[in-house]
Design an enzyme around this catalytic site. Structure first.
Site, PDB file in Angstrom:
ATOM      1  N   ASP A 133      26.133  36.931  35.541  1.00  0.00           N
ATOM      2  CA  ASP A 133      27.267  37.504  34.805  1.00  0.00           C
ATOM      3  C   ASP A 133      27.437  36.823  33.444  1.00  0.00           C
ATOM      4  O   ASP A 133      28.119  37.352  32.567  1.00  0.00           O
ATOM      5  CB  ASP A 133      28.571  37.278  35.595  1.00  0.00           C
ATOM      6  CG  ASP A 133      29.027  38.526  36.335  1.00  0.00           C
ATOM      7  OD1 ASP A 133      28.776  39.637  35.829  1.00  0.00           O
ATOM      8  OD2 ASP A 133      29.648  38.374  37.401  1.00  0.00           O
TER       9      ASP A 133
ATOM     10  N   LYS B 110      25.672  48.249  42.648  1.00  0.00           N
ATOM     11  CA  LYS B 110      24.814  47.118  42.268  1.00  0.00           C
ATOM     12  C   LYS B 110      23.745  46.880  43.328  1.00  0.00           C
ATOM     13  O   LYS B 110      22.571  46.701  43.017  1.00  0.00           O
ATOM     14  CB  LYS B 110      25.662  45.846  42.057  1.00  0.00           C
ATOM     15  CG  LYS B 110      26.432  45.864  40.732  1.00  0.00           C
ATOM     16  CD  LYS B 110      27.486  44.756  40.642  1.00  0.00           C
ATOM     17  CE  LYS B 110      28.330  44.966  39.375  1.00  0.00           C
ATOM     18  NZ  LYS B 110      29.471  44.056  39.270  1.00  0.00           N
TER      19      LYS B 110
ATOM     20  N   GLN C 290      32.082  39.342  42.477  1.00  0.00           N
ATOM     21  CA  GLN C 290      32.818  40.461  41.886  1.00  0.00           C
ATOM     22  C   GLN C 290      34.265  40.067  41.597  1.00  0.00           C
ATOM     23  O   GLN C 290      34.950  39.493  42.451  1.00  0.00           O
ATOM     24  CB  GLN C 290      32.756  41.668  42.836  1.00  0.00           C
ATOM     25  CG  GLN C 290      33.337  42.947  42.281  1.00  0.00           C
ATOM     26  CD  GLN C 290      32.561  43.520  41.101  1.00  0.00           C
ATOM     27  OE1 GLN C 290      31.349  43.358  40.990  1.00  0.00           O
ATOM     28  NE2 GLN C 290      33.263  44.191  40.201  1.00  0.00           N
TER      29      GLN C 290
HETATM   30  N1  GUN Z   1      34.647  43.152  37.467  1.00  0.00           N
HETATM   31  C1  GUN Z   1      34.667  44.022  36.422  1.00  0.00           C
HETATM   32  N2  GUN Z   1      33.601  43.825  35.621  1.00  0.00           N
HETATM   33  C2  GUN Z   1      32.891  42.824  36.157  1.00  0.00           C
HETATM   34  C3  GUN Z   1      31.675  42.181  35.790  1.00  0.00           C
HETATM   35  O1  GUN Z   1      31.026  42.490  34.772  1.00  0.00           O
HETATM   36  N3  GUN Z   1      31.265  41.187  36.616  1.00  0.00           N
HETATM   37  C4  GUN Z   1      31.967  40.822  37.722  1.00  0.00           C
HETATM   38  N4  GUN Z   1      31.494  39.824  38.452  1.00  0.00           N
HETATM   39  N5  GUN Z   1      33.081  41.397  38.093  1.00  0.00           N
HETATM   40  C5  GUN Z   1      33.538  42.397  37.310  1.00  0.00           C
END
Ligand code: GUN
Length: 293
Positions: free
Chosen positions: A122, A55, A99
């Site tokens: 998100d 990311k 995350q």
């Molecule tokens: N962990 C697995 N998928 C995601 C996601 O789309 N966003 C976040 N913040 N954590 C994750």
């Protein structure tokens, strides 16, 4: 022939990222700001570390500012909430992503709901879930948003299609169903207690598999020509080697499917592309400017 059936999420995501890079450059030139994304990682989960690194790299590659916050696994909820408060107030930070999963001493939903909903890239905040459910303007969870773009690219108008979403998580299943409903699909949400899953899937023009069970969906469950979107990423051992497989048994499904996403190279790359897109959208809204064309 079967090559045309494979939905190339990697190439599609690359096109989106190229466009975003141009839009970021335009904002810098004409509007004098750089969109910024803060990513918070708590602990040492190996998969999360890889996602967070990707990311950060892709955020920087698009020209946006990336702010990475890595906290110890023993971090308290109060410390994390105080960081969120600081990021909410920081005008350079337009998007905030924490995350998941978080260590067990932390209430993940409380943390998500502490994020300013307009920075919640998100789309997990209860306000954004509510906006999605009621047709308001919010931020949409990245993975289902990416799946929707792949579907529209293949099928055009989705109105009247029967979509079966397998999985009911807040991250994928529920928002995916909501997005498809907003496109006027007839939507079935199937899950672990569904009585006859193959029979439900057989009715589908669109199948979204998001359950986390390796190769669960079989070819003989599909209606001929169904479009299959595989959200699963499962690491399994086969013939003494580790490999990544989805929730769909690709080999048995590709014959009957009209189109299908591979794992890897399908939905996965779309998630980060949509995260960058949501950060751009959030930044433009915060600055009161239109998204550059
Ligand atoms: N962990 C697995 N998928 C995601 C996601 O789309 N966003 C976040 N913040 N954590 C994750």
């Amino acid at each position: 022939m079967s090559d045309q059936k494979i939905i190339d999420g990697k190439a599609f995501a690359e096109k989106i990222r190229t466009k975003i890079t141009e839009q970021v450059a335009s904002l810098q030139k004409h509007n004098g700001f750089t969109p910024g994304l803060a990513v918070v990682l708590v602990g040492e989960d190996p998969a999360s570390k890889v996602y967070v690194r990707n990311k950060g790299e892709q955020t920087k590659a698009s020209g946006m500012a990336s702010f990475e916050h890595k906290l110890d696994a023993s971090t308290s909820q109060a410390t994390l909430l105080s960081l969120i408060d600081q990021l909410n107030k920081d005008p350079k930070v337009n998007g905030i992503l924490v995350q998941l999963p978080l260590p067990k001493q932390i209430d993940a939903q409380a943390v998500i709901n502490a994020i300013d909903p307009d920075k919640d890239v998100d789309g997990f905040h209860v306000v954004n879930a509510g906006r999605l459910a009621t047709g308001g303007q919010g931020l949409v969870p990245c993975t289902p948003y990416g799946c929707l773009l792949l579907l529209k690219d293949r099928l055009g108008d989705l109105a009247g299609k029967h979509a079966v979403v397998i999985g009911r998580s807040n991250i994928v299943g529920k928002p995916m169903a909501q997005l498809l409903l907003n496109e006027s699909c007839t939507v079935t949400i199937a899950h672990s207690k569904t009585k006859d899953l193959p029979a439900e899937v057989r009715r589908a023009d669109i199948v979204i598999a998001a359950v986390g069970r390796p190769e669960m969906v079989k070819g003989d469950w599909l209606k001929e020509g169904a479009v299959v979107i595989d959200v699963g990423i499962n690491r399994i051992e086969k013939d003494g080697k580790f490999k990544l497989v989805g929730d769909v048994d690709f080999q048995s499904c590709i014959g009957r499917a009209g189109a299908i996403t591979p794992v890897p190279g399908g939905v996965g790359p779309m998630t980060i592309a949509m995260l960058l897109h949501s950060t751009l959208v959030a930044a433009c809204r915060q600055h009161g400017v239109e998204l550059p064309k």
